[in-house]
Scaffold this motif. Structure first.
Motif, mmCIF file in Angstrom:
data_model
loop_
_atom_site.group_PDB
_atom_site.id
_atom_site.type_symbol
_atom_site.label_atom_id
_atom_site.label_comp_id
_atom_site.label_asym_id
_atom_site.label_seq_id
_atom_site.Cartn_x
_atom_site.Cartn_y
_atom_site.Cartn_z
ATOM 1 N N UNK A 1 -11.017 -22.552 43.509
ATOM 2 C CA UNK A 1 -11.149 -22.508 41.989
ATOM 3 C C UNK A 1 -11.574 -23.426 41.321
ATOM 4 N N UNK A 2 -12.492 -24.148 40.555
ATOM 5 C CA UNK A 2 -12.969 -25.127 39.996
ATOM 6 C C UNK A 2 -13.127 -25.220 38.633
ATOM 7 N N UNK A 3 -11.996 -24.765 37.712
ATOM 8 C CA UNK A 3 -12.161 -25.397 36.422
ATOM 9 C C UNK A 3 -11.246 -26.747 36.757
ATOM 10 N N UNK A 4 -11.208 -27.345 35.163
ATOM 11 C CA UNK A 4 -9.743 -29.253 35.811
ATOM 12 C C UNK A 4 -8.791 -27.801 35.444
ATOM 13 N N UNK A 5 -7.883 -28.332 35.770
ATOM 14 C CA UNK A 5 -6.764 -28.392 35.453
ATOM 15 C C UNK A 5 -5.461 -28.953 35.275
ATOM 16 N N UNK B 1 1.883 -27.761 44.501
ATOM 17 C CA UNK B 1 2.532 -26.006 44.616
ATOM 18 C C UNK B 1 0.959 -25.812 44.006
ATOM 19 N N UNK B 2 1.125 -26.257 42.925
ATOM 20 C CA UNK B 2 -0.547 -25.788 41.451
ATOM 21 C C UNK B 2 -1.382 -26.264 42.716
ATOM 22 N N UNK B 3 -1.381 -26.822 43.061
ATOM 23 C CA UNK B 3 -3.133 -27.923 43.849
ATOM 24 C C UNK B 3 -3.121 -26.957 45.418
ATOM 25 N N UNK B 4 -2.021 -26.006 45.822
ATOM 26 C CA UNK B 4 -1.906 -25.035 47.471
ATOM 27 C C UNK B 4 -2.652 -24.450 46.740
ATOM 28 N N UNK B 5 -2.222 -23.587 45.123
ATOM 29 C CA UNK B 5 -2.490 -22.053 44.562
ATOM 30 C C UNK B 5 -4.426 -22.389 44.251
ATOM 31 N N UNK B 6 -4.637 -23.360 43.744
ATOM 32 C CA UNK B 6 -5.779 -23.859 43.673
ATOM 33 C C UNK B 6 -7.019 -24.082 44.306
#
Length: 153
Positions: free
Chosen positions: A97-101, A87-92
């Motif tokens: 967004x290119x910042x590290x997560x 879900x997080x990867x889908x949102x990013x």
């Protein structure tokens, strides 16, 4: 729902009374990189996809990442509570967004930095000493970042 009282309460809880030092953060990002805060000024944002304030502030996080020009690093730490990596990867990816997560699956990072709610913005100097902390994006945080990036807020 945002109300003036909520904002006042969050702001009142946002100021750090004493500077704390933390051991270097070292983690693997969802993008497959290993990152570390050791020896680098670091802007940490603790967040979740279900947090309306967090989502509203994400474009600023991207802008800070783009303007950092190597003078500081931006790391978005997802608190992991009721979240999935997918879900997080889908949102990013949806928002480019290119910042590290980093995904804090165990909650260890959230506890280490004494985060009690989201969003939480923490600015650390190169030695791991907390320079600034706030619950919401503030003009003071923007000023700290501008000072270190050479870009005016």
């Amino acid at each position: 729902m945002k109300t003036p009282l909520t904002g006042i309460l969050l702001l009142a809880l946002s100021v750090t009374a004493t500077a704390k030092s933390y051991p270097p953060l070292q983690a693997d990002t969802l993008q497959g990189q290993t990152i570390s805060s050791k020896g680098k000024m670091t802007y940490l944002k603790f967040w979740a996809t279900w947090c309306a304030y967090c989502i509203e502030e994400m474009p600023h996080l991207q802008q800070a990442h783009e303007q950092s020009q190597g003078r500081y690093q931006v790391i978005a730490v997802n608190v992991g509570f009721n979240q999935s990596i997918r879900g997080i990867k889908t949102y990013i990816n949806r928002h480019d967004y290119s910042f590290p997560v980093v995904f804090d699956a165990t909650g260890d990072m959230t506890r280490q930095y004494q985060v009690t709610g989201t969003p939480q913005h923490i600015l650390l100097d190169a030695n791991g000493t907390e320079i600034y902390r706030s619950a919401l994006l503030t003009d003071e945080l923007k000023q700290h970042l501008a000072t270190h990036s050479g870009v005016q807020p």
